[in-house]
Design an enzyme around this catalytic site. Structure first.
Site, PDB file in Angstrom:
ATOM      1  N   GLY A  28       0.861  -1.190  -0.032  1.00  0.00           N
ATOM      2  CA  GLY A  28      -0.049  -0.119  -0.015  1.00  0.00           C
ATOM      3  C   GLY A  28       0.949   1.377   0.078  1.00  0.00           C
ATOM      4  O   GLY A  28       2.095   1.358  -0.378  1.00  0.00           O
ATOM      5  N   CYS A  29       0.291   2.347   0.311  1.00  0.00           N
ATOM      6  CA  CYS A  29       0.642   3.545   0.160  1.00  0.00           C
ATOM      7  C   CYS A  29       2.144   3.819   1.328  1.00  0.00           C
ATOM      8  O   CYS A  29       2.779   4.778   0.975  1.00  0.00           O
ATOM      9  CB  CYS A  29      -0.245   4.789   0.568  1.00  0.00           C
ATOM     10  SG  CYS A  29      -1.857   4.940  -0.576  1.00  0.00           S
ATOM     11  N   ASN A  30       2.203   3.153   2.117  1.00  0.00           N
ATOM     12  CA  ASN A  30       3.435   3.225   3.355  1.00  0.00           C
ATOM     13  C   ASN A  30       4.612   2.520   2.528  1.00  0.00           C
ATOM     14  O   ASN A  30       5.506   2.803   3.092  1.00  0.00           O
ATOM     15  CB  ASN A  30       3.050   2.603   4.444  1.00  0.00           C
ATOM     16  CG  ASN A  30       2.551   1.242   4.490  1.00  0.00           C
ATOM     17  OD1 ASN A  30       1.687   0.963   4.399  1.00  0.00           O
ATOM     18  ND2 ASN A  30       3.675   0.381   4.319  1.00  0.00           N
ATOM     19  N   ALA A  31       4.407   1.787   1.562  1.00  0.00           N
ATOM     20  CA  ALA A  31       5.348   0.806   0.801  1.00  0.00           C
ATOM     21  C   ALA A  31       6.729   1.502   0.340  1.00  0.00           C
ATOM     22  O   ALA A  31       7.699   0.770   0.397  1.00  0.00           O
ATOM     23  CB  ALA A  31       4.978   0.140  -0.069  1.00  0.00           C
TER      24      ALA A  31
END
Length: 354
Positions: free
Chosen positions: A142-145
């Site tokens: 996701g966006c944290n990756a």
């Protein structure tokens, strides 16, 4: 021996970004898809997003966007991803004055499709990168990756002084859209955009740029279902879900996440002069700003990237960092915090020093 015990800190030596050729205002997307539901229209027009770069579906005989199958979406993910990643990498290498042959490690991050082999192998073949370079694909985080991938890339660079590691975040978000008229999918369809960002890391040698000092991670297991991919049986494709409480979950844990990052460094939040936070959405940005006691100016690049590109998933923070670099306001000794958030729910942080 001392270098092995105390490896030089890796530095961010170059940045490059890329987007599709076509961009649309929120009004454009509503018009193209014939969306008139006032609830959906309100979501789009109150998102604080002005434009997004997208690869929208082809039009049918009636001039209406055709519904794409999951197979077509995966092919879009592959084709668009390779093209975007190649342009971002080219821009990154130019920024640092390096050649493709210099790459010793390649990490590719994506959350908008599944490929086997992944983008790292495909880019090596497509671009003629060294077949001996180490590689890693980070998929589905996701966006944290982006910070998860940066952590691994920084560690490799630190263990291999003088050699170049590159991380590329490749997000063809329009290859993960479901258009079914529901509010659930409207939240996703009105928020995400397409783009790729590449960053180079090197320790020792001629490396220039901010040092990457440390990383921390904070997962919030009680919110594990708040952001997720589900299989939609009715439409025969994956559908992304974002819980409406995500901004408040992230905001409630932002202070703890930054506290963990700064613990033992002798730094306080007031010592941080630069903040680069994931452009997750207007409510997410506001929640982080309030809980960390930041000013709108502190998150100016986070907000402007959301305005001009939408949420670019894992690569958003690199678009913001690129704007900070272009601004040329950092000075030697300045510290900065990178923060991303995504499924898990997870908050990732990194500490930089110029």
């Amino acid at each position: 021996m001392s270098e092995a015990l105390n490896p030089p800190p890796p530095r961010l030596t170059g940045l490059g970004t890329a987007n599709p050729a076509t961009s649309y205002s929120q009004e454009d997307v509503l018009r193209i898809f014939g969306i008139t539901d006032p609830r959906v229209v309100s979501l789009f027009l109150n998102s604080h997003i002005e434009r997004r770069y997208l690869h929208l579906p082809p039009l049918d005989a009636n001039g209406v966007p055709r519904i794409e199958t999951q197979g077509e979406l995966l092919r879009k993910h592959r084709a668009d991803g390779i093209e975007l990643a190649a342009h971002a990498l080219e821009s990154c290498l130019k920024d640092m004055g390096a050649d493709p042959a210099d790459i010793g490690h390649l990490c590719c991050v994506t959350s908008t499709g599944l490929l086997t082999p992944g983008f790292s192998a495909l880019l090596i073949q497509e671009l003629g990168l060294p077949v001996t370079c180490g590689r890693l694909d980070v998929v589905g985080m996701g966006c944290n990756a982006g910070l998860n991938g940066l952590n691994v890339s920084a560690a490799w660079a630190s263990r291999n002084p003088g050699r170049l590691a590159v991380m590329i975040c490749v997000e063809a978000c329009s290859a993960a859209y479901v258009f079914d008229g529901t509010l659930r999918t409207a939240v996703v369809n009105g928020l995400f955009g397409d783009g790729a960002a590449a960053v180079g890391l090197m320790a020792g040698g001629p490396a220039q740029g901010p040092e990457v000092l440390r990383f921390t991670s904070r997962i919030i297991p009680e919110a594990i279902e708040a952001m997720r991919y589900d299989w939609d049986e009715d439409h025969g494709k994956f559908s992304f879900y974002i819980d409406r409480d995500v901004p408040y979950v992230v905001g409630a844990h932002a202070e703890e996440a930054v506290g963990n990052l700064l613990r033992g460094t002798g730094l306080r939040r007031s010592d941080i002069s630069q903040w680069i936070v994931h452009s997750g959405g207007k409510k997410v940005i506001d929640a982080v700003k309030i809980n960390l006691g930041l000013a709108a100016h502190d998150l100016r690049h986070t907000s402007s990237v959301l305005r001009d590109y939408g949420n670019l998933s894992s690569g958003s923070f690199l678009f913001s960092l690129q704007r900070l670099t272009a601004e040329d306001v950092t000075r030697p000794g300045d510290h900065g915090v990178l923060m991303t958030m995504g499924p898990g729910s997870t908050i990732e942080t990194a500490l930089l020093k110029w």
